[in-house]
Design a protein around this motif. Structure first.
Motif, PDB file in Angstrom:
ATOM      1  N   GLN A 174      -6.435   3.320   1.868  1.00  0.00           N
ATOM      2  CA  GLN A 174      -6.973   3.530   3.217  1.00  0.00           C
ATOM      3  C   GLN A 174      -7.877   2.367   3.622  1.00  0.00           C
ATOM      4  O   GLN A 174      -7.805   1.873   4.751  1.00  0.00           O
ATOM      5  CB  GLN A 174      -7.757   4.835   3.271  1.00  0.00           C
ATOM      6  CG  GLN A 174      -8.355   5.131   4.629  1.00  0.00           C
ATOM      7  CD  GLN A 174      -9.230   6.365   4.611  1.00  0.00           C
ATOM      8  OE1 GLN A 174      -9.152   7.186   3.700  1.00  0.00           O
ATOM      9  NE2 GLN A 174     -10.077   6.506   5.615  1.00  0.00           N
ATOM     10  N   ARG A 175      -8.727   1.921   2.689  1.00  0.00           N
ATOM     11  CA  ARG A 175      -9.629   0.815   2.999  1.00  0.00           C
ATOM     12  C   ARG A 175      -8.857  -0.444   3.366  1.00  0.00           C
ATOM     13  O   ARG A 175      -9.178  -1.129   4.347  1.00  0.00           O
ATOM     14  CB  ARG A 175     -10.550   0.545   1.812  1.00  0.00           C
ATOM     15  CG  ARG A 175     -11.454  -0.674   2.010  1.00  0.00           C
ATOM     16  CD  ARG A 175     -12.374  -0.885   0.835  1.00  0.00           C
ATOM     17  NE  ARG A 175     -11.655  -1.126  -0.406  1.00  0.00           N
ATOM     18  CZ  ARG A 175     -11.126  -2.310  -0.747  1.00  0.00           C
ATOM     19  NH1 ARG A 175     -11.204  -3.339   0.090  1.00  0.00           N
ATOM     20  NH2 ARG A 175     -10.510  -2.458  -1.911  1.00  0.00           N
ATOM     21  N   LEU A 176      -7.826  -0.751   2.598  1.00  0.00           N
ATOM     22  CA  LEU A 176      -7.048  -1.957   2.876  1.00  0.00           C
ATOM     23  C   LEU A 176      -6.321  -1.857   4.218  1.00  0.00           C
ATOM     24  O   LEU A 176      -6.227  -2.835   4.963  1.00  0.00           O
ATOM     25  CB  LEU A 176      -6.052  -2.207   1.749  1.00  0.00           C
ATOM     26  CG  LEU A 176      -6.658  -2.768   0.459  1.00  0.00           C
ATOM     27  CD1 LEU A 176      -5.639  -2.743  -0.667  1.00  0.00           C
ATOM     28  CD2 LEU A 176      -7.174  -4.182   0.690  1.00  0.00           C
ATOM     29  N   LEU A 177      -5.821  -0.674   4.535  1.00  0.00           N
ATOM     30  CA  LEU A 177      -5.156  -0.490   5.822  1.00  0.00           C
ATOM     31  C   LEU A 177      -6.128  -0.716   6.975  1.00  0.00           C
ATOM     32  O   LEU A 177      -5.753  -1.221   8.032  1.00  0.00           O
ATOM     33  CB  LEU A 177      -4.559   0.912   5.916  1.00  0.00           C
ATOM     34  CG  LEU A 177      -3.297   1.185   5.093  1.00  0.00           C
ATOM     35  CD1 LEU A 177      -2.938   2.661   5.163  1.00  0.00           C
ATOM     36  CD2 LEU A 177      -2.128   0.339   5.572  1.00  0.00           C
ATOM     37  N   GLU A 209      -3.348  12.195   4.560  1.00  0.00           N
ATOM     38  CA  GLU A 209      -4.479  12.313   3.641  1.00  0.00           C
ATOM     39  C   GLU A 209      -4.080  12.012   2.201  1.00  0.00           C
ATOM     40  O   GLU A 209      -4.952  11.896   1.336  1.00  0.00           O
ATOM     41  CB  GLU A 209      -5.094  13.708   3.732  1.00  0.00           C
ATOM     42  CG  GLU A 209      -5.770  13.977   5.072  1.00  0.00           C
ATOM     43  CD  GLU A 209      -6.501  15.305   5.105  1.00  0.00           C
ATOM     44  OE1 GLU A 209      -6.104  16.220   4.348  1.00  0.00           O
ATOM     45  OE2 GLU A 209      -7.468  15.431   5.878  1.00  0.00           O
ATOM     46  N   LEU A 210      -2.779  11.887   1.938  1.00  0.00           N
ATOM     47  CA  LEU A 210      -2.316  11.574   0.581  1.00  0.00           C
ATOM     48  C   LEU A 210      -2.239  10.064   0.373  1.00  0.00           C
ATOM     49  O   LEU A 210      -1.233   9.525  -0.090  1.00  0.00           O
ATOM     50  CB  LEU A 210      -0.966  12.233   0.308  1.00  0.00           C
ATOM     51  CG  LEU A 210      -0.988  13.756   0.205  1.00  0.00           C
ATOM     52  CD1 LEU A 210       0.406  14.289  -0.071  1.00  0.00           C
ATOM     53  CD2 LEU A 210      -1.951  14.218  -0.889  1.00  0.00           C
ATOM     54  N   ILE A 211      -3.303   9.376   0.742  1.00  0.00           N
ATOM     55  CA  ILE A 211      -3.451   7.945   0.530  1.00  0.00           C
ATOM     56  C   ILE A 211      -4.718   7.749  -0.290  1.00  0.00           C
ATOM     57  O   ILE A 211      -5.718   8.432  -0.052  1.00  0.00           O
ATOM     58  CB  ILE A 211      -3.566   7.177   1.869  1.00  0.00           C
ATOM     59  CG1 ILE A 211      -2.331   7.418   2.741  1.00  0.00           C
ATOM     60  CG2 ILE A 211      -3.738   5.686   1.633  1.00  0.00           C
ATOM     61  CD1 ILE A 211      -2.399   6.742   4.103  1.00  0.00           C
ATOM     62  N   THR A 212      -4.692   6.862  -1.249  1.00  0.00           N
ATOM     63  CA  THR A 212      -5.898   6.619  -2.038  1.00  0.00           C
ATOM     64  C   THR A 212      -6.983   6.002  -1.163  1.00  0.00           C
ATOM     65  O   THR A 212      -6.707   5.429  -0.107  1.00  0.00           O
ATOM     66  CB  THR A 212      -5.610   5.665  -3.209  1.00  0.00           C
ATOM     67  OG1 THR A 212      -5.217   4.381  -2.683  1.00  0.00           O
ATOM     68  CG2 THR A 212      -4.507   6.201  -4.109  1.00  0.00           C
ATOM     69  N   ILE A 213      -8.216   6.131  -1.629  1.00  0.00           N
ATOM     70  CA  ILE A 213      -9.336   5.533  -0.897  1.00  0.00           C
ATOM     71  C   ILE A 213      -9.143   4.026  -0.777  1.00  0.00           C
ATOM     72  O   ILE A 213      -9.402   3.428   0.271  1.00  0.00           O
ATOM     73  CB  ILE A 213     -10.663   5.852  -1.611  1.00  0.00           C
ATOM     74  CG1 ILE A 213     -10.932   7.358  -1.562  1.00  0.00           C
ATOM     75  CG2 ILE A 213     -11.826   5.098  -0.972  1.00  0.00           C
ATOM     76  CD1 ILE A 213     -12.118   7.803  -2.380  1.00  0.00           C
ATOM     77  N   LYS A 214      -8.655   3.403  -1.839  1.00  0.00           N
ATOM     78  CA  LYS A 214      -8.417   1.962  -1.803  1.00  0.00           C
ATOM     79  C   LYS A 214      -7.336   1.606  -0.795  1.00  0.00           C
ATOM     80  O   LYS A 214      -7.468   0.631  -0.035  1.00  0.00           O
ATOM     81  CB  LYS A 214      -8.025   1.461  -3.190  1.00  0.00           C
ATOM     82  CG  LYS A 214      -7.869  -0.046  -3.274  1.00  0.00           C
ATOM     83  CD  LYS A 214      -7.658  -0.496  -4.705  1.00  0.00           C
ATOM     84  CE  LYS A 214      -7.620  -2.019  -4.798  1.00  0.00           C
ATOM     85  NZ  LYS A 214      -7.459  -2.480  -6.197  1.00  0.00           N
ATOM     86  N   VAL A 225       0.833  -1.201   0.000  1.00  0.00           N
ATOM     87  CA  VAL A 225       0.000   0.000   0.000  1.00  0.00           C
ATOM     88  C   VAL A 225       0.872   1.256   0.000  1.00  0.00           C
ATOM     89  O   VAL A 225       1.614   1.511   0.960  1.00  0.00           O
ATOM     90  CB  VAL A 225      -0.940   0.020   1.222  1.00  0.00           C
ATOM     91  CG1 VAL A 225      -1.836   1.263   1.182  1.00  0.00           C
ATOM     92  CG2 VAL A 225      -1.797  -1.243   1.280  1.00  0.00           C
ATOM     93  N   SER A 226       0.793   2.030  -1.056  1.00  0.00           N
ATOM     94  CA  SER A 226       1.513   3.301  -1.111  1.00  0.00           C
ATOM     95  C   SER A 226       0.838   4.297  -0.179  1.00  0.00           C
ATOM     96  O   SER A 226      -0.385   4.460  -0.218  1.00  0.00           O
ATOM     97  CB  SER A 226       1.493   3.854  -2.541  1.00  0.00           C
ATOM     98  OG  SER A 226       2.016   2.930  -3.466  1.00  0.00           O
ATOM     99  N   VAL A 227       1.621   4.974   0.658  1.00  0.00           N
ATOM    100  CA  VAL A 227       1.018   5.878   1.640  1.00  0.00           C
ATOM    101  C   VAL A 227       1.494   7.315   1.501  1.00  0.00           C
ATOM    102  O   VAL A 227       1.270   8.149   2.391  1.00  0.00           O
ATOM    103  CB  VAL A 227       1.254   5.370   3.079  1.00  0.00           C
ATOM    104  CG1 VAL A 227       0.614   4.010   3.276  1.00  0.00           C
ATOM    105  CG2 VAL A 227       2.736   5.323   3.433  1.00  0.00           C
TER     106      VAL A 227
END
Length: 239
Positions: free
Chosen positions: A27-30, A20-25, A12-14
């Motif tokens: 964030q969901r996986l995290l 807040e610079l994380i994609t919705i996908k 997961v790229s963060v």
């Protein structure tokens, strides 16, 4: 007999610092994954990836810091990747998914790449999925308020310079140059840019999108700088 279900590994790229610079996908996986892995910080300190994801994970999720040494010895590095792979494999074998938080973007000079490659070699049956994100060159351009490239401009990104001849070669064909890990060679780069009258075309951002962020625009006033590891230079518009 039904085959054993293995867990999946998610890279997961963060981003470079701002949670807040994380994609919705991403964030969901995290938030959905019970095991959260990340590179271990130096000297017992919290690493950057762990800092970034802190707002998105809960105490109920297991944190899995993995040791990746900052050195050039290939054998030691391979052993570290092997050790990290086996640590992750213990959870995957139990059917537990693992999300690996990667600072910046997963595909750009990422530690995760070595972990994934080693896991594929040792356990090819495991499913690995990567989630893209904000990488340091585009984050830095955003901080500076400039486009990274325009029109037909050619872009070069290099992780570290080992001699100034490399910079001369890049300047001969690239319109925009991004120097990652510039802190170790800043003095040499500064003098080369001064000789070529290019200091007005160069910018540095240190710790982009982090609370400690610093921007250097007038490099003529800074022949020496005590820069951190997370410093990047953009040389643009020189052609």
């Amino acid at each position: 007999m039904r085959a054993k279900r293995l867990g999946s590994l998610y890279g997961v790229s963060v981003g470079t610092g701002d949670p807040e610079l994380i994609t919705i996908k991403g964030q969901r996986l995290l938030q959905e994954t019970s095991i959260i892995a990340f590179p271990m910080g130096v000297n017992g300190k919290q690493g950057l990836a762990e800092k970034i994801i802190t707002p998105w994970i809960t105490p109920q999720q297991k944190k899995l810091p993995l040791y990746f040494p900052y050195l050039q010895d290939e054998q030691q590095l391979k052993q570290a990747w092997k050790d990290a792979t086996e640590t992750v494999w213990e959870y995957l074998y139990q059917g537990l998914d693992v999300a690996f938080a990667c600072e910046g973007d997963i595909s750009l000079y990422s530690t995760f790449t070595y972990l994934a490659q080693t896991l594929r070699e040792d356990h090819p049956q495991v499913t690995i999925q990567t989630i893209p994100g904000v990488c340091s060159p585009v984050a830095t351009a955003s901080v500076l308020g400039i486009p990274l490239t325009l029109g037909s401009q050619k872009l070069a990104i290099i992780p570290a310079l080992y001699n100034m001849a490399e910079l001369d070669q890049l300047l001969s064909w690239a319109d925009v140059i991004v120097l990652l890990k510039v802190s170790s060679v800043y003095s040499q780069v500064w003098h080369r840019l001064e000789r070529l009258n290019l200091l007005d075309h160069a910018f540095i951002v240190e710790r982009a999108n982090q609370p400690e962020e610093k921007i250097y625009r007038n490099l003529r006033d800074h022949p020496t700088l005590d820069l951190s590891y997370f410093s990047l230079m953009i040389i643009t518009g020189h052609c």
